[in-house]
Design a protein around this motif. Sequence first.
Motif, PDB file in Angstrom:
ATOM      1  N   GLN A  17      -2.756   5.062   4.921  1.00 57.80           N
ATOM      2  CA  GLN A  17      -3.356   6.369   4.605  1.00 57.80           C
ATOM      3  C   GLN A  17      -2.843   7.459   5.545  1.00 57.80           C
ATOM      4  OE1 GLN A  17      -7.480   5.414   4.804  1.00 57.80           O
ATOM      5  NE2 GLN A  17      -7.646   4.937   2.617  1.00 57.80           N
TER       6      GLN A  17
ATOM      7  N   TRP B 146      -5.487  -8.871  -6.432  1.00 63.34           N
ATOM      8  CA  TRP B 146      -6.662  -9.645  -6.835  1.00 63.34           C
ATOM      9  C   TRP B 146      -6.451 -10.359  -8.168  1.00 63.34           C
ATOM     10  CZ3 TRP B 146     -10.325 -11.609  -4.159  1.00 63.34           C
ATOM     11  CH2 TRP B 146     -11.467 -12.094  -4.788  1.00 63.34           C
TER      12      TRP B 146
ATOM     13  N   LYS C  32      -7.777  -5.448  -5.109  1.00 64.50           N
ATOM     14  CA  LYS C  32      -7.655  -4.986  -6.506  1.00 64.50           C
ATOM     15  C   LYS C  32      -6.712  -3.785  -6.557  1.00 64.50           C
ATOM     16  CE  LYS C  32     -12.028  -6.743  -8.072  1.00 64.50           C
ATOM     17  NZ  LYS C  32     -13.462  -6.551  -8.051  1.00 64.50           N
ATOM     18  N   SER C  33      -6.934  -2.845  -5.614  1.00 61.97           N
ATOM     19  CA  SER C  33      -6.115  -1.624  -5.645  1.00 61.97           C
ATOM     20  C   SER C  33      -4.652  -1.922  -5.296  1.00 61.97           C
ATOM     21  CB  SER C  33      -6.697  -0.567  -4.704  1.00 61.97           C
ATOM     22  OG  SER C  33      -6.466  -0.960  -3.363  1.00 61.97           O
ATOM     23  N   LEU C  34      -4.408  -3.054  -4.649  1.00 66.14           N
ATOM     24  CA  LEU C  34      -3.030  -3.396  -4.254  1.00 66.14           C
ATOM     25  C   LEU C  34      -2.378  -4.363  -5.239  1.00 66.14           C
ATOM     26  CD1 LEU C  34      -3.542  -3.841  -0.382  1.00 66.14           C
ATOM     27  CD2 LEU C  34      -2.614  -1.869  -1.599  1.00 66.14           C
ATOM     28  N   ASP C  35      -3.012  -4.547  -6.395  1.00 62.94           N
ATOM     29  CA  ASP C  35      -2.432  -5.403  -7.438  1.00 62.94           C
ATOM     30  C   ASP C  35      -2.330  -6.874  -6.978  1.00 62.94           C
ATOM     31  OD1 ASP C  35      -1.152  -6.041  -9.825  1.00 62.94           O
ATOM     32  OD2 ASP C  35       0.852  -5.660  -8.994  1.00 62.94           O
TER      33      ASP C  35
ATOM     34  N   ALA D 108       0.823  -1.212   0.000  1.00 61.50           N
ATOM     35  CA  ALA D 108       0.000   0.000   0.000  1.00 61.50           C
ATOM     36  C   ALA D 108       0.860   1.266   0.000  1.00 61.50           C
ATOM     37  CB  ALA D 108      -0.930   0.002   1.217  1.00 61.50           C
TER      38      ALA D 108
ATOM     39  N   GLN E 261     -12.039  -5.253  -3.007  1.00 57.59           N
ATOM     40  CA  GLN E 261     -11.747  -3.954  -3.618  1.00 57.59           C
ATOM     41  C   GLN E 261     -10.321  -3.515  -3.269  1.00 57.59           C
ATOM     42  OE1 GLN E 261     -14.249  -3.296  -5.671  1.00 57.59           O
ATOM     43  NE2 GLN E 261     -12.813  -1.717  -6.334  1.00 57.59           N
ATOM     44  N   LEU E 262      -9.982  -3.657  -1.987  1.00 64.55           N
ATOM     45  CA  LEU E 262      -8.628  -3.265  -1.554  1.00 64.55           C
ATOM     46  C   LEU E 262      -7.572  -4.117  -2.255  1.00 64.55           C
ATOM     47  CD1 LEU E 262      -8.808  -2.664   2.321  1.00 64.55           C
ATOM     48  CD2 LEU E 262      -8.047  -1.088   0.534  1.00 64.55           C
TER      49      LEU E 262
ATOM     50  N   GLN F 131      -4.537  -0.647   5.582  1.00 64.09           N
ATOM     51  CA  GLN F 131      -4.873   0.454   4.674  1.00 64.09           C
ATOM     52  C   GLN F 131      -5.001   1.771   5.448  1.00 64.09           C
ATOM     53  OE1 GLN F 131      -4.744   0.187   1.614  1.00 64.09           O
ATOM     54  NE2 GLN F 131      -5.740   2.024   0.826  1.00 64.09           N
TER      55      GLN F 131
ATOM     56  N   SER G 222       2.955  -9.313  -5.375  1.00 63.10           N
ATOM     57  CA  SER G 222       2.659  -7.901  -5.649  1.00 63.10           C
ATOM     58  C   SER G 222       3.801  -6.978  -5.186  1.00 63.10           C
ATOM     59  CB  SER G 222       1.348  -7.485  -4.970  1.00 63.10           C
ATOM     60  OG  SER G 222       1.547  -7.306  -3.591  1.00 63.10           O
TER      61      SER G 222
END
Length: 395
Positions: free
Chosen positions: A315, A69, A64-67, A24, A61-62, A311, A122
Motif C-alpha cells: 500500500q 483463496w 481472496k483479494s490476492l487471487d 499485491a 480476506q486478503l 499488504q 497466483s
Amino acid sequence: MARMSSYDIVVIGAGPVGLSFARALADTNLSICMIEKQPQSLLSNPPLDGRDIALTHDSMQLMKSLDMWERIPKKEISPIRLAKVYSGRSSYSLEFDSKHTKRSELGCLVPNNEIRRAAYRSINRLRTIAIKDKLEASKVYTDNNQGSVRLSNGETITASLIVAADSRFSSARSQMSIPVSTKDFGRSAIVCRMTHTKSHDETAHECFFDDWTLAILPLQGKKSSIVITLPTEQVDSVMNMSAPDFGNRLERNLGNRLGKMRLVGQRYVYPLVAVYASSFSAKRFALIGDAAVGMHPVTAHGFNLGLGGAQILAQEIRKAISLGIDIGACTVLDAYSLKQRRASALLYYGTNALVGIYTDNRPAILGLRAMGLRLANHLAPFKKYVTRQLTGKVA
Ligand SMILES: Cc1cc2nc3c(=O)[nH]c(=O)nc-3n(C[C@H](O)[C@H](O)[C@H](O)COP(=O)(O)OP(=O)(O)OC[C@H]3O[C@@H](n4cnc5c(N)ncnc54)[C@H](O)[C@@H]3O)c2cc1C
C-alpha cells in the motif's frame, strides 16, 4: 563478463509472504524479480511440511483479494468454531467461542503447502513478475540511488528497492547490518496429523503442561493437526516412539477426549527461535514476513502478521506511485516499518511472555497459571481483544 539486469523491485525469498507481496503489486506495472533457492518445480507443488496454518478472517480476506483463496481446495479448509486453553490436566478451560462474535467461525486452518501452492500459482505467468529459482542472494548492498543483489551464479541484479522475505534466519538482513533480537526458547515443535474415533466438534485445544504444550487443531473429518512443543533434548525420545506408542501417549494426555488416536504420515520437527528485527527498513531495503518478525507458533500469528505486513508495504508503494515519489524513498519505507511495528510489537512480546509463563514450572508459577486462566475467562476486554485478533474488526 559479469551479467547485470535491472528491475523496480527485487524480492529475496519466494515463500508465502514474498509471493503474496509480489502478487499485491501485480497490477502496478512495476517490474519485480523474485530470487528463490528452491526450484520452481517445488514452488508449484510444495510437499506437506506438517504445518497447518490457523488463518484469521483478515488473512482470508486478503488472500481472496490476492487471487489465492479460490485456489485452495475446499476440502483443505477447516473451520475453528471454539478454542479452549487448559492448564495442566485440569478440565477447566479458558474459552473463545465464535458464538460470541458475528462470524460463524473464529478462523480456519489451511495446510502451509496449500498456501504456498496458491501463492505461487497466483503469480505464475504474470508478465511483470519474474522468478529466478535455484539461486541464492549471496550479497545485498544498497546506496542512495539503487539496491544490488549478487546471486550465487555471479549475476548482479539492481533495483530501486530490495525486499527480503528470506525467513527468520534472513541472510539479507544480516548483510544489511540490521540487528535482530533473537529468543531461542531451547525448545522445539513436533507437528503431525492424527485421526481419532471421537469428533473434535471443530474445537481447538491448547494444553499447557508443566514443561511442554500440546495443541490439537481440528481438520475436516475426525482428524486433527497436532503441535507439541517441548525442550529440545526431549525431541529424539518422542520422535523415536513407535506410532502406536505415540498415539497412546496423546490419548492419555488428552484424557481420552478424542478417543483412539492414530498417527497419519510423518512427524516434523521445528526448532523454536523467535526473532524481531530492530528496524524493518533501511536504505532502499525492507524486511517482510518472518525476516522481520519470526513468531513463536503458540499464538498462530506468524503468517497472519507477515501477510498483513506485505499488504502494508504494498500500500505504501502504491501511495508513492500515485504521488510520483521514488518507491525506495526513506519516507515510504519508514511509514511501512512504523505501521508494521505497531501491528506486531504487542503480539510478539506478549506471545514470548505467555510462553515464558506457561513453560515455567516453579510451583508458585503453576498456581498462578491456573488462576490466570480463571481470571482471563472473566475478563471481557481481554477475551474480546484475543477474539478480535482472529475474527478481525467485525468481532
Ligand atoms: C510449527 C509451526 C506452526 C505454525 N503455525 C502458524 C499458524 O497457525 N498461523 C500463522 O499465521 N503462522 C504459523 N506459523 C508461521 C508461518 O509458517 C511463517 O510465519 C511463514 O511461513 C513465514 O513465511 P515467509 O514467507 O516469511 O518465510 P518462509 O516460509 O521461511 O520462506 C522463506 C523463503 O525464502 C527462501 N530463501 C531463504 N534464504 C534465501 C536466500 N538467501 N536466497 C534465496 N531464497 C532464500 C526459502 O527457500 C523460502 O522459500 C507456524 C510456524 C511453525 C514453524
